[in-house]
Design a protein around this motif. Structure first.
Motif, PDB file in Angstrom:
ATOM      1  N   ASP A  43      -9.481  14.217  -4.598  1.00 19.86           N
ATOM      2  CA  ASP A  43      -8.719  14.269  -3.349  1.00 19.86           C
ATOM      3  C   ASP A  43      -8.904  12.980  -2.552  1.00 19.86           C
ATOM      4  OD1 ASP A  43      -7.776  16.802  -3.899  1.00 19.86           O
ATOM      5  OD2 ASP A  43      -9.305  17.827  -2.703  1.00 19.86           O
ATOM      6  N   ARG A  44     -10.116  12.487  -2.550  1.00 16.31           N
ATOM      7  CA  ARG A  44     -10.388  11.236  -1.815  1.00 16.31           C
ATOM      8  C   ARG A  44      -9.684  10.061  -2.486  1.00 16.31           C
ATOM      9  NH1 ARG A  44     -10.451   8.700   2.615  1.00 16.31           N
ATOM     10  NH2 ARG A  44     -12.064   7.120   2.884  1.00 16.31           N
ATOM     11  N   ILE A  45      -9.655  10.038  -3.809  1.00 10.21           N
ATOM     12  CA  ILE A  45      -8.928   8.985  -4.525  1.00 10.21           C
ATOM     13  C   ILE A  45      -7.451   9.013  -4.146  1.00 10.21           C
ATOM     14  CG2 ILE A  45      -8.114   8.250  -6.813  1.00 10.21           C
ATOM     15  CD1 ILE A  45     -10.871   9.130  -7.909  1.00 10.21           C
ATOM     16  N   ARG A  46      -6.889  10.206  -4.057  1.00  7.64           N
ATOM     17  CA  ARG A  46      -5.478  10.327  -3.674  1.00  7.64           C
ATOM     18  C   ARG A  46      -5.245   9.770  -2.268  1.00  7.64           C
ATOM     19  NH1 ARG A  46      -4.871  15.303  -4.628  1.00  7.64           N
ATOM     20  NH2 ARG A  46      -5.301  16.110  -2.549  1.00  7.64           N
ATOM     21  N   GLU A  47      -6.140  10.075  -1.322  1.00 12.85           N
ATOM     22  CA  GLU A  47      -6.007   9.566   0.038  1.00 12.85           C
ATOM     23  C   GLU A  47      -6.085   8.038   0.061  1.00 12.85           C
ATOM     24  OE1 GLU A  47      -9.240  11.412   2.004  1.00 12.85           O
ATOM     25  OE2 GLU A  47      -8.272  13.381   2.201  1.00 12.85           O
ATOM     26  N   LEU A  48      -7.040   7.502  -0.689  1.00 12.04           N
ATOM     27  CA  LEU A  48      -7.241   6.054  -0.700  1.00 12.04           C
ATOM     28  C   LEU A  48      -6.089   5.337  -1.397  1.00 12.04           C
ATOM     29  CD1 LEU A  48     -11.047   6.168  -1.475  1.00 12.04           C
ATOM     30  CD2 LEU A  48     -10.035   5.223   0.611  1.00 12.04           C
ATOM     31  N   GLN A  49      -5.536   5.960  -2.438  1.00 13.04           N
ATOM     32  CA  GLN A  49      -4.378   5.367  -3.086  1.00 13.04           C
ATOM     33  C   GLN A  49      -3.191   5.296  -2.130  1.00 13.04           C
ATOM     34  OE1 GLN A  49      -2.046   7.666  -5.610  1.00 13.04           O
ATOM     35  NE2 GLN A  49      -0.934   5.949  -6.502  1.00 13.04           N
ATOM     36  N   TYR A  50      -3.037   6.325  -1.307  1.00 15.99           N
ATOM     37  CA  TYR A  50      -1.966   6.343  -0.323  1.00 15.99           C
ATOM     38  C   TYR A  50      -2.115   5.176   0.652  1.00 15.99           C
ATOM     39  CZ  TYR A  50       1.124   8.196   3.342  1.00 15.99           C
ATOM     40  OH  TYR A  50       2.114   8.359   4.277  1.00 15.99           O
ATOM     41  N   GLU A  51      -3.339   4.926   1.110  1.00 16.12           N
ATOM     42  CA  GLU A  51      -3.596   3.791   1.993  1.00 16.12           C
ATOM     43  C   GLU A  51      -3.296   2.472   1.296  1.00 16.12           C
ATOM     44  OE1 GLU A  51      -7.042   3.685   4.631  1.00 16.12           O
ATOM     45  OE2 GLU A  51      -7.553   5.699   3.932  1.00 16.12           O
ATOM     46  N   LEU A  52      -3.736   2.358   0.044  1.00 14.45           N
ATOM     47  CA  LEU A  52      -3.483   1.147  -0.737  1.00 14.45           C
ATOM     48  C   LEU A  52      -1.988   0.878  -0.848  1.00 14.45           C
ATOM     49  CD1 LEU A  52      -5.099  -0.860  -2.883  1.00 14.45           C
ATOM     50  CD2 LEU A  52      -3.931   0.577  -4.540  1.00 14.45           C
ATOM     51  N   ASN A  84      -0.534   9.425  -6.983  1.00 11.28           N
ATOM     52  CA  ASN A  84       0.920   9.496  -6.941  1.00 11.28           C
ATOM     53  C   ASN A  84       1.496   8.541  -7.983  1.00 11.28           C
ATOM     54  OD1 ASN A  84       3.679   9.269  -6.310  1.00 11.28           O
ATOM     55  ND2 ASN A  84       3.297   9.561  -4.128  1.00 11.28           N
ATOM     56  N   PRO A  85       2.310   9.038  -8.924  1.00  6.55           N
ATOM     57  CA  PRO A  85       2.862   8.150  -9.956  1.00  6.55           C
ATOM     58  C   PRO A  85       3.763   7.058  -9.416  1.00  6.55           C
ATOM     59  CG  PRO A  85       3.855  10.343 -10.075  1.00  6.55           C
ATOM     60  CD  PRO A  85       2.705  10.443  -9.125  1.00  6.55           C
ATOM     61  N   GLN A  86       4.197   7.170  -8.152  1.00  2.00           N
ATOM     62  CA  GLN A  86       4.971   6.078  -7.551  1.00  2.00           C
ATOM     63  C   GLN A  86       4.148   4.801  -7.453  1.00  2.00           C
ATOM     64  OE1 GLN A  86       8.434   6.987  -4.486  1.00  2.00           O
ATOM     65  NE2 GLN A  86       6.465   7.702  -3.733  1.00  2.00           N
ATOM     66  N   GLY A  87       2.833   4.968  -7.346  1.00  4.76           N
ATOM     67  CA  GLY A  87       1.987   3.800  -7.159  1.00  4.76           C
ATOM     68  C   GLY A  87       0.974   3.592  -8.255  1.00  4.76           C
ATOM     69  N   CYS A  88       1.093   4.343  -9.362  1.00  3.92           N
ATOM     70  CA  CYS A  88       0.118   4.227 -10.452  1.00  3.92           C
ATOM     71  C   CYS A  88       0.826   4.308 -11.791  1.00  3.92           C
ATOM     72  CB  CYS A  88      -0.929   5.326 -10.338  1.00  3.92           C
ATOM     73  SG  CYS A  88      -2.186   5.295 -11.650  1.00  3.92           S
ATOM     74  N   ALA A  89       0.473   3.440 -12.708  1.00  6.72           N
ATOM     75  CA  ALA A  89       1.063   3.453 -14.045  1.00  6.72           C
ATOM     76  C   ALA A  89      -0.045   3.287 -15.078  1.00  6.72           C
ATOM     77  CB  ALA A  89       2.093   2.337 -14.200  1.00  6.72           C
ATOM     78  N   LEU A 249     -12.805   1.780  -3.865  1.00  4.82           N
ATOM     79  CA  LEU A 249     -11.650   1.837  -2.973  1.00  4.82           C
ATOM     80  C   LEU A 249     -12.067   1.861  -1.505  1.00  4.82           C
ATOM     81  CD1 LEU A 249      -9.449   4.402  -4.962  1.00  4.82           C
ATOM     82  CD2 LEU A 249      -8.983   1.958  -4.670  1.00  4.82           C
ATOM     83  N   GLU A 250     -13.143   2.566  -1.197  1.00  2.08           N
ATOM     84  CA  GLU A 250     -13.607   2.604   0.192  1.00  2.08           C
ATOM     85  C   GLU A 250     -14.118   1.243   0.645  1.00  2.08           C
ATOM     86  OE1 GLU A 250     -14.854   7.278   0.918  1.00  2.08           O
ATOM     87  OE2 GLU A 250     -16.416   5.836   0.357  1.00  2.08           O
ATOM     88  N   SER A 251     -14.636   0.442  -0.279  1.00  2.90           N
ATOM     89  CA  SER A 251     -15.160  -0.877   0.082  1.00  2.90           C
ATOM     90  C   SER A 251     -14.057  -1.836   0.530  1.00  2.90           C
ATOM     91  CB  SER A 251     -15.920  -1.489  -1.096  1.00  2.90           C
ATOM     92  OG  SER A 251     -15.030  -1.930  -2.118  1.00  2.90           O
ATOM     93  N   PHE A 252     -12.797  -1.507   0.243  1.00  2.00           N
ATOM     94  CA  PHE A 252     -11.695  -2.385   0.640  1.00  2.00           C
ATOM     95  C   PHE A 252     -11.453  -2.338   2.152  1.00  2.00           C
ATOM     96  CE2 PHE A 252      -9.499  -1.497  -3.725  1.00  2.00           C
ATOM     97  CZ  PHE A 252     -10.525  -2.171  -4.367  1.00  2.00           C
TER      98      PHE A 252
END
Length: 280
Positions: A43-52, A84-89, A249-252
């Motif tokens: 869940d946290r990865i999903r949140e961080l990917q959204y921010e990215l 989200n596959p919109q931002g990951c391949a 991801l959090e370190s960014f």
């Protein structure tokens, strides 16, 4: 425990994979707790990917390497499924095509590296060119030896242009690999995974061990680190990879971009439309 530092391969270190425990039961032996925590980490990865994706200031390249049946597909399925596959391949690299073979060995990888805001997962990667090509003498020694520095230059260039790189080597032992081959034979749903190479590569176990040790230690700078992941226990493998992903991801220290519109004006437009709807 700081799993990021614990499993990170330091550059030019002495790595002995034969002495690396692929189970690491001393670190965690509570499967239920780890699986519950992995769900939270996803869940946290999903949140961080959204921010990215929203920030669009950087990208992430993830490389997964490992022997046959080490769990590359499983790691993608269990750890990265939340994104989200919109931002990951995901890109899998098989035997090079005729066109790919006519270019330099990095060409087919470079053209699918992620753009800003995106994450790319390489299921096998450019490191095959210092692994299988080395073990099977597909290119001369003086060719594959030069590739370590060429790979370092390639990854440094990506880093300088905003791509963060995380590389995971999934480590299993010979007994675990054979047990997973058995499960492929026993399950009709896994027959499609069976390959002649599963068994033809096993006699080269020691050669691959040396090749991996060199690749991991010669190509693990701070900006593009390798992590040696104990992968005999699939649930622990997933837990460790997810922990490292979140830490990276959090370190960014990402933040959502400021809006480009006049919010008070947009709010007024919304309320005007809402009044019209309520009055109708």
């Amino acid at each position: 425990m700081d799993y990021y530092d614990h499993f990170r391969v330091l550059p030019d270190s002495k790595l002995d994979l034969d002495k690396f425990d692929p189970t690491c039961k001393d670190l965690h032996d509570d499967r239920a707790a780890a699986e519950e925590e992995t769900l939270k980490l996803r869940d946290r990865i999903r949140e961080l990917q959204y921010e990215l994706y929203a920030e669009r200031k950087r990208s992430v390249l993830i490389c997964l390497q490992g022997r046959d049946a080490a769990g590359k597909d499983g790691t993608i399925r269990h750890v990265f499924r939340a994104m989200n596959p919109q931002g990951c391949a995901v890109f899998s690299f098989k035997v090079p095509s005729k066109e790919e073979a006519e270019h330099d060995f990095l060409w087919r990888h470079h053209k699918v590296t992620p753009g800003l805001g995106h994450i790319a997962v390489f299921n096998r990667s450019h490191y095959e060119n210092v692994l299988i090509q080395r073990v099977h003498n597909m290119v001369p020694k003086d060719v594959w030896k030069k590739r370590f520095e060429q790979i370092n230059d390639f990854e440094r260039m990506l880093w300088n242009n905003g791509t963060h790189i995380l590389k995971f080597y999934l480590h299993i032992d010979e007994e675990e690999q054979l047990e997973r081959f058995k499960k492929r034979l026993d399950s009709p749903k896994k027959h499609w995974k069976i390959s002649d190479a599963d068994y033809s590569e096993r006699p080269y176990w020691n050669e691959y061990t040396k090749a991996y040790e060199d690749a991991l230690t010669k190509c693990s700078p701070e900006h593009a680190p390798w992590f040696t992941i104990p992968a005999n226990r699939k649930w622990f493998r997933n837990y460790v990879v997810a922990k490292i992903m979140v830490a990276a991801l959090e370190s960014f220290d990402m933040s959502f971009p400021e809006t480009s519109v006049n919010l008070p004006e947009i709010r007024n437009l919304y309320h005007e439309e809402k009044r019209k709807e309520d009055a109708s």
